[in-house]
Design a protein around this motif. Sequence first.
Motif, short mmCIF file in Angstrom:
data_model
loop_
_atom_site.label_atom_id
_atom_site.label_comp_id
_atom_site.label_asym_id
_atom_site.label_seq_id
_atom_site.Cartn_x
_atom_site.Cartn_y
_atom_site.Cartn_z
N TYR A 33 0.69 -1.22 0.09
CA TYR A 33 0.07 0.04 -0.05
C TYR A 33 0.95 1.21 -0.04
O TYR A 33 1.57 1.64 0.92
CB TYR A 33 -0.90 -0.05 1.24
N LEU A 34 0.86 2.05 -1.09
CA LEU A 34 1.73 3.08 -1.24
C LEU A 34 1.17 4.54 -0.87
O LEU A 34 -0.17 4.56 -1.16
CB LEU A 34 2.33 3.36 -2.55
N LEU A 35 1.76 5.47 -0.15
CA LEU A 35 1.30 6.45 0.06
C LEU A 35 1.77 7.77 -0.93
O LEU A 35 0.99 8.68 -1.34
CB LEU A 35 1.56 7.30 1.46
N GLU A 36 3.10 7.63 -1.42
CA GLU A 36 3.56 8.37 -2.32
C GLU A 36 4.43 7.38 -3.23
O GLU A 36 5.06 6.30 -2.92
CB GLU A 36 4.60 9.32 -1.62
N GLY A 37 4.54 7.90 -4.67
CA GLY A 37 5.55 7.17 -5.65
C GLY A 37 4.85 6.11 -6.15
O GLY A 37 3.59 5.91 -6.08
N GLU A 38 5.56 5.50 -7.28
CA GLU A 38 5.06 4.17 -7.79
C GLU A 38 6.00 3.22 -7.77
O GLU A 38 7.41 3.33 -7.95
CB GLU A 38 4.90 4.60 -9.22
N ILE A 97 2.09 -0.24 -9.36
CA ILE A 97 1.01 0.24 -8.19
C ILE A 97 1.54 1.54 -7.91
O ILE A 97 2.37 2.00 -7.86
CB ILE A 97 1.49 -0.52 -6.89
N ALA A 98 0.15 2.55 -7.85
CA ALA A 98 0.17 3.79 -7.60
C ALA A 98 -0.23 4.06 -6.19
O ALA A 98 -0.88 3.29 -5.58
CB ALA A 98 -0.65 4.46 -8.60
N PRO A 99 0.07 5.33 -5.70
CA PRO A 99 -0.61 5.79 -4.39
C PRO A 99 -2.31 5.28 -4.05
O PRO A 99 -2.86 5.80 -5.20
CB PRO A 99 -0.31 7.28 -4.12
N GLY A 100 -2.39 4.75 -3.14
CA GLY A 100 -3.81 4.67 -2.76
C GLY A 100 -4.15 3.22 -3.27
O GLY A 100 -5.32 2.66 -2.91
N ILE A 134 -6.07 -3.81 -6.89
CA ILE A 134 -7.21 -3.27 -6.54
C ILE A 134 -7.14 -1.68 -6.42
O ILE A 134 -6.11 -1.18 -5.90
CB ILE A 134 -7.82 -3.47 -5.16
N THR A 135 -7.72 -1.11 -7.36
CA THR A 135 -7.37 0.39 -7.65
C THR A 135 -8.05 1.27 -6.31
O THR A 135 -8.74 1.08 -5.31
CB THR A 135 -7.88 1.25 -8.90
N LYS A 136 -7.37 2.57 -6.35
CA LYS A 136 -7.86 3.39 -5.10
C LYS A 136 -9.16 3.84 -5.30
O LYS A 136 -10.00 3.59 -4.00
CB LYS A 136 -6.87 4.63 -5.33
N GLU A 137 -9.92 3.93 -6.37
CA GLU A 137 -11.17 4.17 -6.53
C GLU A 137 -12.12 3.07 -6.23
O GLU A 137 -13.46 3.23 -5.87
CB GLU A 137 -11.53 4.55 -8.20
N GLU A 138 -11.46 1.78 -6.21
CA GLU A 138 -12.44 0.73 -5.65
C GLU A 138 -12.72 0.43 -4.16
O GLU A 138 -13.43 -0.13 -3.54
CB GLU A 138 -11.99 -0.50 -6.24
N LEU A 139 -11.83 1.10 -3.32
CA LEU A 139 -11.86 0.84 -2.00
C LEU A 139 -12.68 1.94 -1.25
O LEU A 139 -12.88 2.98 -1.75
CB LEU A 139 -10.25 1.24 -1.61
#
Length: 292
Positions: free
Chosen positions: A67-72, A85-88, A140-145
């Motif tokens: 689970y990232l908060l910053e960076g990829e 994987i991107a933040p969130g 799982i993308t940020k938008e799905e959470l």
Amino acid sequence: MSNTGLIIAERSRDIGDFLVGRLIPFRKKRMIGPFIFIDHMGPSVIGPERYLDVDQHPHIGLATLTYLLEGEVMHADSLGTLQRIAPGSVNLMVAGKGVSHTERTPKELRNGKTGTVHGYQIWIALPKAMEAMEPEFHHITKEELPYWEDATARFTLVAGEGFGRTAPVPTFSPLFMVKIETGDTSYDLDVSGQLKGEIGICIVSGGITACDTTIEKGAILVSKVTDVCRISIAPHTCILLFGGTPLPEKRHIYWNFVATDNAMIEKAKAEWASKTFPMMADDTSYVPLPDR
């Protein structure tokens, strides 16, 4: 990510309702629910000459949650997965009977500029009956959470069940992981009836007050009572709540191998040393067994 040299076994302390340490496992608490290891990545500056390059290494008996908060980060594994994987967003790699993987800075970000990588990789022990399951990978993308706001706090359910919601991240035993962020004012949190099982609190930034004690970023608290946790979260603070129902059996840990039966670990060690372990088809890098 390999845990060589990354477990911080700093002395824990007792403040009343909580034990306090830095990351897990620590001396007085080896697991929190099914969570067995937490690696805090960064925040670290990458580029123009220093990038994240974790070479090919193995896992058994667990699921890794990134689970990232910053960076990829670019994840690749022996299943043939290639996932940025991107933040969130959440990467869940279920090692089961055996998987190997790498984690690297994406090629597009190796452009001579500097950046930041910051996040957590978390190990979740699999139930005994599922330790040797076939490996899986889920993104799982940020938008799905599930995301919601309450007064001055913002909540994201990263995995499991909590606060009457369920995240789409696959789980194999009852657990939860929730990110909470506060704004300009403090927030009094009472999770009674909202979370089930053992409860841990990872302070990502800022601080909290528990049992009249101020605890700042970098620490983990463990509630002595299941299902209950009352704290005051300071303004501009980010925490991760995590935990769940404890697994009944003791876990053995060697390097990146987790199992209820030490014979499973010895078998994985021999296969990794002989390179008969499941290996990636297009990456020849190799992290040898640690000398311990």
